[in-house]
Motif scaffolding. Sequence first.
Motif, PDB file in Angstrom:
ATOM      1  N   LEU A 106      -3.856   0.783  -2.948  1.00  0.00           N
ATOM      2  CA  LEU A 106      -3.435  -0.497  -2.627  1.00  0.00           C
ATOM      3  C   LEU A 106      -2.898  -1.249  -3.819  1.00  0.00           C
ATOM      4  N   GLN A 161       0.643  -1.151  -0.003  1.00  0.00           N
ATOM      5  CA  GLN A 161       0.131  -0.023  -0.079  1.00  0.00           C
ATOM      6  C   GLN A 161       0.919   1.208   0.021  1.00  0.00           C
ATOM      7  N   LYS A 169      -7.858   4.248  -2.476  1.00  0.00           N
ATOM      8  CA  LYS A 169      -8.533   4.475  -1.378  1.00  0.00           C
ATOM      9  C   LYS A 169      -9.579   5.642  -1.388  1.00  0.00           C
TER      10      LYS A 169
END
Length: 206
Positions: free
Chosen positions: A33, A28, A98
């Motif tokens: 990710l 990450q 994210k």
Amino acid sequence: MESMCCFSYIIGANPSDLCRHPSVKWAQRSDKLFITVQLPDAQDVKFKLEPEGKFIFSATSGVDKTPYEIELDLLDKVNVEESKAGIGSRNIQYIVKKAENKWWSRLIKQTGKPPVFLTVDWDKWIDEDEEFTSKGGAAPDMGDMGDMGFNFPDMGLGGGGFDGAIPEMDDDDENDTEDENVEEASSAEKEEVPPPASGEADMKKT
């Protein structure tokens, strides 16, 4: 290491119908990710990603078309529209954006010991305090994926998530693209060569 999924516990189930979990590696950054599914020569690849963090993968592999499946509840919400995927000859790689820029303590909501098929991708991993240093600033090696150019919305995104098949990266298409880029670069170089000055031309004539 592969482990049998829930179907393997059904008494009397046909062994050919049992699904397996391929190995999955992850790393990450604060905003994304890197999830890599290790499955050579994957076929019939399908993937579902939901904003709440539901990650579902299925594919077949081998002459017997052995089925493989993964279902993960990611730790937090994700941005489906800005996530990407690509299929290589040895693996399937995902860059999942994210929803909020922050470092996650783990990949999935499940606490305790992670599933046996899920491991850290040490080739891409950096510590949180290294992200904005020279080490963390370098782009991670994406193997044979080249350009991770498959946006989930471009592959049939509808409503709140992507659910569909992922187009494969054809080696011939990649080579054609590289050849075209080389030809374009050569043409540009030829166009940029300035003509000889008039004085130089006169000297050559004499």
